[in-house]
Each structure stands twice: as C-alpha cells, then as structure tokens.
Design an enzyme around this catalytic site. Structure first.
Site, PDB file in Angstrom:
ATOM      1  N   HIS A  35       0.954  34.431  -8.203  1.00  0.00           N
ATOM      2  CA  HIS A  35       0.707  33.101  -7.644  1.00  0.00           C
ATOM      3  C   HIS A  35      -0.760  32.675  -7.767  1.00  0.00           C
ATOM      4  CE1 HIS A  35       1.973  29.588  -5.716  1.00  0.00           C
ATOM      5  NE2 HIS A  35       2.594  30.075  -4.659  1.00  0.00           N
ATOM      6  N   THR A  88      13.235  43.184 -17.453  1.00  0.00           N
ATOM      7  CA  THR A  88      13.869  44.402 -16.957  1.00  0.00           C
ATOM      8  C   THR A  88      15.309  44.104 -16.576  1.00  0.00           C
ATOM      9  OG1 THR A  88      13.752  46.171 -15.306  1.00  0.00           O
ATOM     10  CG2 THR A  88      13.023  43.992 -14.594  1.00  0.00           C
TER      11      THR A  88
END
Length: 440
Positions: free
Chosen positions: A411, A358
């Site tokens: 994560h 993006t």
C-alpha cells in the site's frame, strides 16, 4: 597438501551450510569426484575434487555454517600419501599412510595394555573423537569428567551431549510443582546452532514422544523473508472471484490438439500469467519496486511462479512472459517445476522476478492471503475451482465453476483503487479468453 575451500556462490551469498559429505577421512578421492554438498539460501551447491588424493582431514562437519573462501577439508596428494614423512618402514612390512586411517581411529589405535575405559593418549588427554573434542571446547567441558560407554574409553559427541544435559536439567526436587525452567538445550548445542534464549515453559512429560528438527538454511531464509515482508511492507489484500467456465470449455475443446502440436498440456497457469501481464500493462505500479525514496518502474515482465518442494517453497521466474506463447509459458513452467523438485535450480532461475503468482488451489485452498515476495509489490493468489450457484441475471441461477482470487499489494505505492482495478482487469481477461489473447 590440497585445501578444499568454499567456492564463490553468488554476488549476494557469502555463506552456506554443509548439507552432507560424500567422503570420510582416509578415503581416496579421484579428480571430479563429488566431495560435499552445500545448502545456501536459495540453491544447493556441489563441490567436486580438482585433484586425486586422500582425504586427510575434514575440518567442518554436516550442519556447520561456512563462509566463502573457508577451508573445509584437506587432501593429501596421492604421491605423498604412499610414504609418510619420517616413516620407518621395514622391508617386509607394507607402508601404510596415517592419512588412510580416519582421524578418530588414529587416536584410538590399540596399544599394549590399552584396553581399559578411561585410558589417555600420549599427552595424557582422554581419548575422544575430533568432533567430540571440538564440542567440548565450545561448551567448556573437561573431557576427563565425561563418562563414556565406549569399551576403550573413547569419548564421542553423544557422551558430551549426555554430560551437558545432565548438568543443565534440574532435578525434580529443585523444581516447583507444575512448572519447570527450561534451558532450551543452550549448553548442548554447538555455537552455530545455539538457541540464545531462556524461557519458562510447562514441563514436557518424559513419556511423551517428541522430535527436535534443525531448520534447513532454506527454511530459515523463507522464514526470515516472510517476516521481513510483513514488517517492512504496508501489505493489504483484496479479493474477487472468477467464473472459469470459458477457460474450462476452451481447454476441453482444444486440449488434445494443443498437446499433440506442442508436446505439453494446456494448463491454467498460462492463462493466469497472460492475464497478469495484461493487467500489469494497464496498471504498471504493480510491476514496480521501492528503492529508498524512489520507485523503480519495470517495463519488462518476469513472472515468478511459486513451486512447492519437499524442502520448501521456491519461486522460479518465467522470463519475458509478454513475448511467450501459451505453449512456451507452459513448457517453461514445467521445466522450472521439474528443476525445483530435483533441486537443480540455479540462482539465475530465482532472481529478479517482477510479480509473482501462487496457486494454493492445487492443495485444496479455497481462500488465502498470499505474502509478498519482496522487493516485489504484488502477488496474485489462485485457489480451488469450486462449483457454486451464481446469479446469471435477475431471474436465473446457474451452477458455475468459480475461483476466488486474491491480490496482496504494498500500500506504500499501490492505492486501493489501483489494486482493485488491477484484480478486476485480471478477472475480465480470464473470463474472456479471446480478449486475453489480444491484451495479454
């Protein structure tokens, strides 16, 4: 009779919202004519007529949510519409089909002595438009108690809304000074658009200009997915900066020749797409997906490129980016961006990306933390190129075109060391375009 139904949309899409009708009740319709546009979670779908006929009844209005297979309109075949069943037509009077008159006009055709407000139909019901009757049923309102401004006494949707608002908004004498219990237009909305929440809010001064807008289905989907990403993923962001000197120099030297040869400009996105693919090859866990208690490693590189449109952000996918040249990537991105802005993207253009990029820099963003495009586990954020003083060595400083880059990652399966190393790899490839050509 011909039923107009919501067609099969896609495997994962079972409903949509009627965006707009292009016909009205009573209109003649030709085969192939555009009837209605549906807005789904990802793209808009147009429904065309499969037969000639007359629009006899529109069952669902703009803004209504509809399901696959649901009948939303009824057409009467042309041959039937010319002579209604049971009609007694005189020889000197042309035959007129009731289907050719809009429903709300059929209910209010003037009859002798029927010119006073509050008149009722043959079944002793107050005259009202179909949409008004539907809304009144949903809200439990007696049409006989609704005041109307129509000189013929016909109740419209606006009259229902005004009546409902008058019932639900407390008078100033009943409200403690300084506060007001607001029912968020609960009773004034159809079932599929109610806000099932009551809240205490500071009163809004009646002389303050406000506007209430309905969220489009696409905006609702964007909101839902972004909240879901933050709720389900252990999302973290790491940052670095890239010296864009080499890329800017290469583009300056080769732009004219590149454009002349390939018919498309050499932009930044092809460099970043190639750099991301090179880094994904070195750190494949960023090109994965969590499925239950398993990790699905993807050995292909379909890169989503975020595109901003008037109706919201979409992320079309550049397929097999590792096998495309710089020119092919630029051409594909240009095509997808044009389709996004023209609202002609197909579902296949948006599905199954493995990683996303993006670019908030085109709007002037200096730094941001992009949100994951689930189920992907990584997204790279590009930002504005800004000239900043950089230490070349211990003794020299130079002004360099620098860009902050951000990597948001999940994560749960990507460790911090791996994420930081991935972003460093992207930086190294971008700062050495020749290495980028070899590894990307």
């Amino acid at each position: 009779m011909i039923e107009i139904k919501v067609p099969e949309l896609a495997e994962s899409i079972t409903e949509g919202t009627i965006s707009q009708w292009f016909i009205s009740e009573g209109d003649r319709v030709s085969q192939g004519q555009l009837l209605v546009e549906l807005e789904t979670d990802k793209v808009n779908v147009e429904i065309n007529a499969e037969h000639d006929g007359v629009a006899e009844k529109i069952l669902s209005q703009a803004g209504d949510n509809v399901e696959v297979g649901q009948v939303i309109a009824i057409l009467k075949e042309s041959a039937e519409s010319q002579q209604p069943e049971g009609a007694d037509q005189s020889a000197d009077q042309p035959a007129v089909s009731s289907a050719a008159v809009p429903a709300d006009e059929r209910e209010t055709e003037e009859k002798p002595g029927r010119d006073e407000p509050g008149e009722r139909d043959s079944r002793n019901r107050p005259t009202a438009t179909p949409a008004a009757r539907k809304l009144a049923r949903q809200l439990g309102i007696d049409l006989g108690q609704v005041q109307t401004r129509d000189p013929l006494g016909r109740v419209a949707v606006e009259d229902i809304m005004a009546h409902s608002s008058a019932k639900t908004i407390p008078s100033p004498q009943d409200v403690p000074a300084g506060t007001e219990t607001v029912r968020l237009e609960h009773a004034a909305r159809p079932d599929n658009d109610r806000t099932h929440v009551e809240a205490s809010e500071p009163a809004i001064a009646p002389d303050k200009p406000v506007e209430r807008l309905r969220m489009s289905r696409r905006r609702q989907t964007i909101a839902k997915r972004l909240v879901e990403a933050q709720r389900t993923a252990a999302m973290l962001t790491t940052f670095n900066e890239v010296d864009m000197t080499a890329i800017l120099d290469l583009r300056r030297r080769r732009q004219d020749a590149f454009t002349k040869q390939h018919g498309v400009r050499l932009g930044f996105m092809s460099f970043f797409t190639k750099a991301v693919i090179g880094a994904l090859k070195a750190f494949p866990m960023l090109n994965a997906e969590i499925q239950g208690d398993e990790i699905l490693l993807k050995r292909y590189y379909d890169i989503g490129i975020a595109v901003s449109t008037d109706k919201g952000l979409v992320v079309p996918v550049v397929r097999n980016g590792d096998s495309l040249s710089f020119a092919e990537i630029e051409r594909e991105i240009l095509t997808l961006a044009e389709k996004a802005r023209d609202n002609t993207l197909s579902l296949s253009d948006l599905q199954d990306g493995t990683f996303s990029i993006t670019n908030g820099g085109i709007f002037g963003s200096l730094l941001s933390t992009p949100i994951l495009n689930t189920p992907q586990v990584g997204i790279l954020g590009m930002h504005k190129i800004q000239t900043r003083p950089v230490a070349v060595d211990k003794d020299r400083m130079e002004n360099r075109p620098m860009m902050y880059v951000a990597l948001s990652y999940d994560h749960r399966i990507v460790d911090g060391k791996e994420a930081v190393s991935f972003l460093v790899k992207v930086k190294e490839l971008l700062e050495d375009p020749e290495n980028l050509l070899l590894e990307g």
